[in-house]
Scaffold this motif. Structure first.
Motif, PDB file in Angstrom:
ATOM      1  N   ALA A 209       1.033  -1.205   0.225  1.00 21.31           N
ATOM      2  CA  ALA A 209      -0.016   0.070   0.039  1.00 21.31           C
ATOM      3  C   ALA A 209       0.981   1.136   0.066  1.00 21.31           C
ATOM      4  CB  ALA A 209      -0.850   0.142   1.168  1.00 21.31           C
ATOM      5  N   ARG A 210       1.975   1.205   0.795  1.00 26.96           N
ATOM      6  CA  ARG A 210       2.710   2.315   0.853  1.00 26.96           C
ATOM      7  C   ARG A 210       3.782   2.914  -0.249  1.00 26.96           C
ATOM      8  NH1 ARG A 210       3.642   5.484   5.385  1.00 26.96           N
ATOM      9  NH2 ARG A 210       1.484   5.300   5.481  1.00 26.96           N
ATOM     10  N   VAL A 211       4.171   1.736  -0.837  1.00 26.68           N
ATOM     11  CA  VAL A 211       5.012   2.177  -2.016  1.00 26.68           C
ATOM     12  C   VAL A 211       4.866   3.164  -2.898  1.00 26.68           C
ATOM     13  CG1 VAL A 211       6.276   1.012  -4.149  1.00 26.68           C
ATOM     14  CG2 VAL A 211       6.163  -0.202  -1.878  1.00 26.68           C
ATOM     15  N   PRO A 212       3.553   3.187  -3.375  1.00 27.80           N
ATOM     16  CA  PRO A 212       3.156   4.406  -4.280  1.00 27.80           C
ATOM     17  C   PRO A 212       3.448   5.771  -3.765  1.00 27.80           C
ATOM     18  CG  PRO A 212       1.488   2.782  -4.547  1.00 27.80           C
ATOM     19  CD  PRO A 212       2.284   2.487  -3.313  1.00 27.80           C
ATOM     20  N   GLY A 213       2.961   6.021  -2.395  1.00 30.52           N
ATOM     21  CA  GLY A 213       3.195   7.292  -1.786  1.00 30.52           C
ATOM     22  C   GLY A 213       4.602   7.476  -1.618  1.00 30.52           C
ATOM     23  N   LEU A 214       5.532   6.414  -1.272  1.00 29.54           N
ATOM     24  CA  LEU A 214       6.930   6.726  -1.232  1.00 29.54           C
ATOM     25  C   LEU A 214       7.670   7.334  -2.530  1.00 29.54           C
ATOM     26  CD1 LEU A 214       8.192   3.743   1.162  1.00 29.54           C
ATOM     27  CD2 LEU A 214       7.681   6.260   1.823  1.00 29.54           C
ATOM     28  N   VAL A 215       7.097   6.676  -3.464  1.00 26.95           N
ATOM     29  CA  VAL A 215       7.604   7.008  -4.874  1.00 26.95           C
ATOM     30  C   VAL A 215       7.323   8.458  -5.218  1.00 26.95           C
ATOM     31  CG1 VAL A 215       7.424   6.259  -7.291  1.00 26.95           C
ATOM     32  CG2 VAL A 215       7.393   4.613  -6.072  1.00 26.95           C
ATOM     33  N   ALA A 216       6.048   8.724  -5.043  1.00 29.36           N
ATOM     34  CA  ALA A 216       5.697  10.269  -4.933  1.00 29.36           C
ATOM     35  C   ALA A 216       6.599  11.157  -4.280  1.00 29.36           C
ATOM     36  CB  ALA A 216       4.472  10.455  -4.707  1.00 29.36           C
ATOM     37  N   HIS A 217       6.740  10.862  -3.100  1.00 25.45           N
ATOM     38  CA  HIS A 217       7.739  11.425  -2.264  1.00 25.45           C
ATOM     39  C   HIS A 217       9.117  11.573  -2.644  1.00 25.45           C
ATOM     40  CE1 HIS A 217       5.121  12.957   1.347  1.00 25.45           C
ATOM     41  NE2 HIS A 217       4.682  11.518   1.229  1.00 25.45           N
ATOM     42  N   ILE A 218       9.613  10.516  -3.198  1.00 24.92           N
ATOM     43  CA  ILE A 218      11.127  10.299  -3.519  1.00 24.92           C
ATOM     44  C   ILE A 218      11.212  11.304  -4.774  1.00 24.92           C
ATOM     45  CG2 ILE A 218      12.690   9.038  -4.816  1.00 24.92           C
ATOM     46  CD1 ILE A 218      11.712   6.620  -2.820  1.00 24.92           C
ATOM     47  N   TYR A 219      10.060  11.211  -5.712  1.00 24.84           N
ATOM     48  CA  TYR A 219      10.342  11.986  -6.819  1.00 24.84           C
ATOM     49  C   TYR A 219      10.299  13.649  -6.584  1.00 24.84           C
ATOM     50  CZ  TYR A 219       9.232  14.186 -11.446  1.00 24.84           C
ATOM     51  OH  TYR A 219       9.228  14.971 -12.411  1.00 24.84           O
ATOM     52  N   GLU A 220       9.367  13.877  -5.485  1.00 29.69           N
ATOM     53  CA  GLU A 220       9.127  15.350  -5.423  1.00 29.69           C
ATOM     54  C   GLU A 220      10.376  15.735  -4.682  1.00 29.69           C
ATOM     55  OE1 GLU A 220       5.442  17.324  -3.118  1.00 29.69           O
ATOM     56  OE2 GLU A 220       6.874  16.662  -1.573  1.00 29.69           O
ATOM     57  N   GLU A 221      11.208  14.926  -3.900  1.00 26.01           N
ATOM     58  CA  GLU A 221      12.421  15.324  -3.253  1.00 26.01           C
ATOM     59  C   GLU A 221      13.488  15.641  -4.227  1.00 26.01           C
ATOM     60  OE1 GLU A 221      14.606  16.736  -0.349  1.00 26.01           O
ATOM     61  OE2 GLU A 221      12.656  15.966   0.124  1.00 26.01           O
ATOM     62  N   MET A 222      13.433  14.702  -5.495  1.00 19.98           N
ATOM     63  CA  MET A 222      14.642  14.556  -6.241  1.00 19.98           C
ATOM     64  C   MET A 222      14.368  15.946  -7.172  1.00 19.98           C
ATOM     65  SD  MET A 222      14.676  10.650  -7.622  1.00 19.98           S
ATOM     66  CE  MET A 222      15.546   9.324  -7.137  1.00 19.98           C
ATOM     67  N   THR A 223      13.087  16.244  -7.287  1.00 19.44           N
ATOM     68  CA  THR A 223      12.943  17.406  -8.220  1.00 19.44           C
ATOM     69  C   THR A 223      12.802  18.631  -7.773  1.00 19.44           C
ATOM     70  OG1 THR A 223      10.602  16.938  -8.584  1.00 19.44           O
ATOM     71  CG2 THR A 223      12.185  15.686 -10.283  1.00 19.44           C
ATOM     72  N   GLY A 224      12.133  18.824  -6.467  1.00 21.82           N
ATOM     73  CA  GLY A 224      11.838  19.998  -5.784  1.00 21.82           C
ATOM     74  C   GLY A 224      10.613  20.446  -6.433  1.00 21.82           C
ATOM     75  N   ASP A 225       9.804  19.308  -7.065  1.00 19.12           N
ATOM     76  CA  ASP A 225       8.444  19.804  -7.542  1.00 19.12           C
ATOM     77  C   ASP A 225       7.134  19.600  -6.325  1.00 19.12           C
ATOM     78  OD1 ASP A 225       6.533  20.323  -9.366  1.00 19.12           O
ATOM     79  OD2 ASP A 225       6.434  18.150  -9.974  1.00 19.12           O
ATOM     80  N   ASP A 226       7.312  20.672  -5.357  1.00 19.28           N
ATOM     81  CA  ASP A 226       6.210  20.571  -4.231  1.00 19.28           C
ATOM     82  C   ASP A 226       5.762  21.905  -4.261  1.00 19.28           C
ATOM     83  OD1 ASP A 226       8.331  22.202  -3.439  1.00 19.28           O
ATOM     84  OD2 ASP A 226       8.820  21.074  -1.531  1.00 19.28           O
TER      85      ASP A 226
END
Length: 226
Positions: A209-226
């Motif tokens: 259940a949690r993996v999709p949320g983690l993927v989104a957080h990781i991408y946001e951290e990588m790109t600064g897209d928040d």
């Protein structure tokens, strides 16, 4: 060494999952239905698929304050790859986060036949044993539990473990100095047991259940897209 599995088979340019042609699953079944199949060995009925979908949705992300999210984002901020940061988040799941689902499932399964729940809860509290599946750092009442149990009742999966979990919660809050709500870990554990899943799989469900949320957080951290 020869290995065997009943989960999948690839031969003659064809792959089967639990005996079902993968191409047909791709065309006709959802991801949640196929997850149920690969874990339990048979395709779910409509109500089983709905309940499992609700459980996965409820745990998809719980904000920046969780250990798994913090670990994943920290790893990503240091320039690690998506898969490395994801692994960090999964490894951060333990008894108090993620793994609490399995701890709660063990508690429910081992005590389901207890007749005097009040005495059980009192004895555990006197021994300073923390009851898994209860309490939350922010919430004094976990609305996610209400929603999951509502769907469990509609679909027929509000069984003896769910009843027991709520009864324990009532007795626990009679003697606790602060609100200790039956949380999402406890609700998921009880419902999974009532669906017939083994308790040893409980942490695995939380990870899925949690993996999709983690993927989104990781991408946001990588790109600064928040």
């Amino acid at each position: 060494m020869q290995s065997k599995t009943a989960i999948s088979n690839i031969s003659d340019n064809k792959e089967t999952i639990r005996g079902y042609d993968l191409s047909e699953l791709i065309k006709n079944k959802s991801f949640v239905e196929t997850i149920f199949l690969v874990l339990k060995g048979n395709l779910p009925r409509e109500k089983e698929a709905r309940m499992l979908n609700a459980l996965f949705t409820a745990a998809i992300d719980h904000g920046l304050g969780t250990a798994s999210t913090t670990a994943s984002r920290t790893a990503a901020s240091a320039g690690n790859s998506m898969q490395a940061a994801l692994a960090e988040g999964i490894l951060a799941m333990d008894k108090l986060h993620g793994g609490a689902t399995e701890e709660a499932a063990n508690f429910f399964a081992e005590n389901i036949d207890e007749k005097n729940i009040a005495d059980l809860v009192k004895a555990l509290r006197e021994q300073k044993i923390r009851l898994p599946g209860y309490g939350h750092r922010v919430l004094t009442h976990d609305y996610r539990t209400d929603t999951l149990f509502s769907i469990a009742k509609e679909t027929g999966f509000y069984g003896k473990h769910s009843v027991f979990a709520e009864e324990v919660g009532v007795e626990l809050n009679k003697i606790s100095s602060k609100p200790l709500p039956l949380n999402i870990d406890g609700a998921m554990a009880a419902i999974l047991l009532d669906m017939g899943f083994p308790r040893q799989m409980a942490t695995g469900f939380f990870v899925i259940a949690r993996v999709p949320g983690l993927v989104a957080h990781i991408y946001e951290e990588m790109t600064g897209d928040d």
